[in-house]
Design a protein around this motif. Structure first.
Motif, mmCIF file in Angstrom:
data_model
loop_
_atom_site.group_PDB
_atom_site.id
_atom_site.type_symbol
_atom_site.label_atom_id
_atom_site.label_comp_id
_atom_site.label_asym_id
_atom_site.label_seq_id
_atom_site.Cartn_x
_atom_site.Cartn_y
_atom_site.Cartn_z
ATOM 1 N N SER A 1 0.853 -1.187 0.000
ATOM 2 C CA SER A 1 0.000 0.000 0.000
ATOM 3 C C SER A 1 0.891 1.239 0.000
ATOM 4 O O SER A 1 2.116 1.138 0.124
ATOM 5 N N ARG A 2 0.262 2.409 -0.106
ATOM 6 C CA ARG A 2 1.059 3.638 -0.133
ATOM 7 C C ARG A 2 0.229 4.811 0.362
ATOM 8 O O ARG A 2 -1.006 4.786 0.370
ATOM 9 N N ALA B 1 0.255 9.021 -0.436
ATOM 10 C CA ALA B 1 0.850 9.924 -1.426
ATOM 11 C C ALA B 1 0.394 11.367 -1.239
ATOM 12 O O ALA B 1 -0.455 11.863 -1.979
ATOM 13 N N TYR C 1 -1.268 2.321 6.101
ATOM 14 C CA TYR C 1 -0.187 1.703 6.892
ATOM 15 C C TYR C 1 -0.687 0.474 7.638
ATOM 16 O O TYR C 1 -0.058 -0.592 7.606
ATOM 17 N N PHE D 1 4.721 -0.777 2.995
ATOM 18 C CA PHE D 1 4.042 0.512 2.934
ATOM 19 C C PHE D 1 5.025 1.550 2.396
ATOM 20 O O PHE D 1 6.140 1.684 2.902
ATOM 21 N N TYR D 2 4.598 2.271 1.355
ATOM 22 C CA TYR D 2 5.467 3.261 0.734
ATOM 23 C C TYR D 2 4.926 4.677 0.931
ATOM 24 O O TYR D 2 3.715 4.890 0.996
ATOM 25 N N ARG E 1 4.962 8.329 -0.944
ATOM 26 C CA ARG E 1 5.187 8.928 -2.262
ATOM 27 C C ARG E 1 4.802 10.406 -2.200
ATOM 28 O O ARG E 1 3.757 10.755 -1.652
ATOM 29 N N TRP F 1 7.882 3.758 6.861
ATOM 30 C CA TRP F 1 7.716 3.358 5.460
ATOM 31 C C TRP F 1 8.937 2.608 4.973
ATOM 32 O O TRP F 1 10.045 2.748 5.493
ATOM 33 N N PRO G 1 11.293 7.582 0.000
ATOM 34 C CA PRO G 1 10.065 8.095 -0.604
ATOM 35 C C PRO G 1 10.266 8.466 -2.070
ATOM 36 O O PRO G 1 11.274 9.081 -2.437
ATOM 37 N N ASP H 1 1.657 3.782 -9.386
ATOM 38 C CA ASP H 1 1.133 2.593 -8.707
ATOM 39 C C ASP H 1 1.660 1.323 -9.366
ATOM 40 O O ASP H 1 1.993 0.340 -8.688
ATOM 41 N N GLN I 1 5.534 0.969 -8.546
ATOM 42 C CA GLN I 1 5.794 0.535 -7.171
ATOM 43 C C GLN I 1 5.087 -0.775 -6.821
ATOM 44 O O GLN I 1 5.150 -1.218 -5.687
ATOM 45 N N ILE J 1 1.973 -1.460 -6.425
ATOM 46 C CA ILE J 1 0.956 -1.288 -5.395
ATOM 47 C C ILE J 1 -0.180 -2.270 -5.648
ATOM 48 O O ILE J 1 -0.758 -2.304 -6.731
#
Length: 277
Positions: free
Chosen positions: A4-5, A7, A26, A36-37, A39, A67, A71, A200, A203, A205
């Motif tokens: 997930s992320r 942004a 998160y 978890f990213y 962005r 994260w 980033p 997305d 990465q 996602i």
């Protein structure tokens, strides 16, 4: 693996709505042993401020959010978005639009049945009717323009589409919901719609979590994914955090920023408790 992320745009301090969105993404990753990213959606250089990159990271860390990896910054990826736009041009599903906001508003006002979407009047398609010769001549002359998605042509190529929303269920894509959206401008090389689907996919996602106000935008994103041959994530369009008047929070609402709450002496636990009220 679930990925997930969150942004945010570094154009101001995070508020409670951002905190809820970040925690939602998160926790989803944490509960499923995923990643978890973070962005930064910083393509609009006219509004981005350097100090907000660090401020956002500080607020998230204070809330206990960690994260994976460095980033990602969209401003570092402009050539990638431009390449995607060229691919869409080759498919014949975008066109240059030379209309100003004032001209669009004037034309919409003069129409007896102007096309409307969830947030008001849609672009009436004025420049869609220009011939290839007219378009090329005006672009060659240096006339200011943006690039719009020709949604009718796009939909004819993709056919019927759906996306999975774990809050709202399986959704059938309504191609015309937002009309011929802008995909790039002269001063900003890409739009949210184009950049988000590219990132997305890049990465990897698997689960896109965001506010329910972006549910309509997902219809456009699903079409772009299909046109560009990108993977389709699962979506979670969650509730929004509202102010005392029932309005969606904005960055100008300083009293609701994480920074203001921190400085007032509230603990991370107290802030998180406010998000479940």
């Amino acid at each position: 693996m679930m990925i997930s992320r969150f942004a945010p745009s570094p154009t101001g301090h995070l508020h409670l709505g951002h905190a809820y969105a970040a925690i939602y993404a998160y926790d989803l990753a944490q509960e499923n042993g995923g990643r978890f990213y973070l962005r930064f959606e910083d393509i609009d250089s006219t509004r981005v401020r350097d100090e907000f990159y660090l401020a956002i990271e500080q607020d998230l860390s204070w809330l206990g959010i960690k994260w994976n990896a460095t980033p990602l910054r969209q401003s570092d990826r402009l050539p990638i978005y431009m390449e995607a736009l060229e691919s869409l041009k080759a498919l014949g599903v975008v066109y240059p639009c030379f209309c100003t906001r004032r001209e669009i508003a004037k034309e919409v006002a003069a129409m007896s049945h102007a096309p409307h979407g969830p947030e008001g009047a849609l672009y009436p398609g004025t420049c869609r009717e220009l011939t290839s010769f007219e378009r090329e001549a005006r672009v060659a002359a240096g006339e200011a323009h943006c690039w719009r998605l020709d949604i009718s042509r796009a939909a004819s190529q993709t056919g019927s589409l759906v996306f999975e929303d774990e809050v709202k269920g399986i959704t059938i894509v309504d191609a015309h919901l937002l009309g011929d959206v802008v995909l790039a401008r002269k001063d900003i090389a890409t739009s949210y719609h184009l950049a988000v689907v590219i990132d997305d996919a890049f990465q990897q996602i698997t689960h896109v979590t965001r506010g329910e106000d972006l549910h309509e935008a997902t219809h456009v994103h699903r079409i772009l994914q299909s046109l560009l041959g990108l993977p389709v994530p699962v979506y979670h369009h969650h509730r929004l955090i509202l102010d005392e008047c029932g309005k969606r929070l904005a960055k100008r609402d300083k009293a609701h920023t994480i920074r203001a709450l921190r400085e007032s002496g509230q603990s991370p636990e107290q802030v998180l408790e406010r998000l479940v009220e």
